[in-house]
Design an enzyme around this catalytic site. Structure first.
Site, PDB file in Angstrom:
ATOM      1  N   ASP A 182      62.882 -16.090  74.313  1.00 23.45           N
ATOM      2  CA  ASP A 182      63.766 -15.906  74.536  1.00 23.45           C
ATOM      3  C   ASP A 182      64.298 -16.146  75.630  1.00 23.45           C
ATOM      4  OD1 ASP A 182      63.319 -14.097  76.461  1.00 23.45           O
ATOM      5  OD2 ASP A 182      63.057 -12.447  74.877  1.00 23.45           O
ATOM      6  N   ASP A 184      62.073  -4.588  76.740  1.00 27.38           N
ATOM      7  CA  ASP A 184      60.935  -4.224  77.676  1.00 27.38           C
ATOM      8  C   ASP A 184      60.019  -3.337  77.873  1.00 27.38           C
ATOM      9  OD1 ASP A 184      60.766  -7.353  78.132  1.00 27.38           O
ATOM     10  OD2 ASP A 184      61.694  -7.777  80.120  1.00 27.38           O
TER      11      ASP A 184
END
Length: 213
Positions: free
Chosen positions: A69, A91
């Protein structure tokens, strides 16, 4: 350490994949969400059942997807605060799923509470490591220090879990989780001391002082 050594090489590897995803019309945000969902599915779907080999392979596959990304954002000119915030927040979700799934397995009837405790400590201290840095930056300071960054912790736990899945004794994972817990705690202390140093540092001469001199 890993972030510094591998960033350039990793970008070169991910660039062709990023170009493909962009041609398919995928946005960096969509890839971030898909990567996180895949990591969570791999961890929570396989680790609690003791399927460490398959679970780790699925997790690693989606970690690769998730890390595309950033490359996609830079290539498409979409880098910005929102993408960084989304990536950082998700994350933490993926990390929690990995260590939480290990806690679920080792706290169950076929595991052991010692290993579950170390996995839980890794989960907790991992969050505090991230929070210590984020809170420092929110106060206008930095906390870019520590012996156990996220990439280091993930590599250690995933590699060891994979090896346990192919036959390595579970005690090796127990030892690695214990070391990661200690390293994460040390990192928290290092970041606290770094912020304390900055917060208590004497201020430089003010504009009034300079004009009067």
């Amino acid at each position: 350490m890993l972030n510094r050594l591998l960033r350039e090489t990793w970008t070169k590897v991910m660039t062709p994949i990023a170009k493909l995803f962009l041609r398919l019309g995928l946005s960096p945000d969509v890839v971030t969400v898909i990567g996180t969902l895949g990591v969570c599915a791999g961890a929570l779907g396989f680790y609690p059942r003791g399927q460490f080999l398959v679970g780790t392979l699925v997790i690693v596959l989606f970690i690769f997807a998730d890390n595309v990304d950033g490359v996609m954002a830079r290539m498409s000119g979409r880098s910005g605060p929102w993408g960084a915030y989304l990536d950082s927040t998700l994350d933490r979700v993926g990390d929690a799923a990995i260590f939480g799934a290990l806690v679920l397995y080792f706290a169950g009837p076929h595991g052991d509470l010692l290993t579950a405790g170390f996995a839980l400590a890794c989960l907790i201290f991992g969050f505090v490591v991230s929070y210590a840095k984020a809170r420092a930056e929110g106060l206008g300071m930095t906390a870019n220090v520590g012996i156990a960054e996220r990439a280091d912790r993930l590599l250690a736990v995933l590699l060891t879990t994979f090896l346990v899945g192919v036959g390595l004794p579970v005690v090796v994972l127990t030892v690695v989780l214990a070391l990661l817990a200690v390293a994460s705690l040390v990192t928290v202390v290092q970041r606290m001391l770094e912020v304390r140093r900055q917060a208590l540092a004497p201020a430089g001469p003010s504009a009034t002082d300079l004009s009067a001199s």
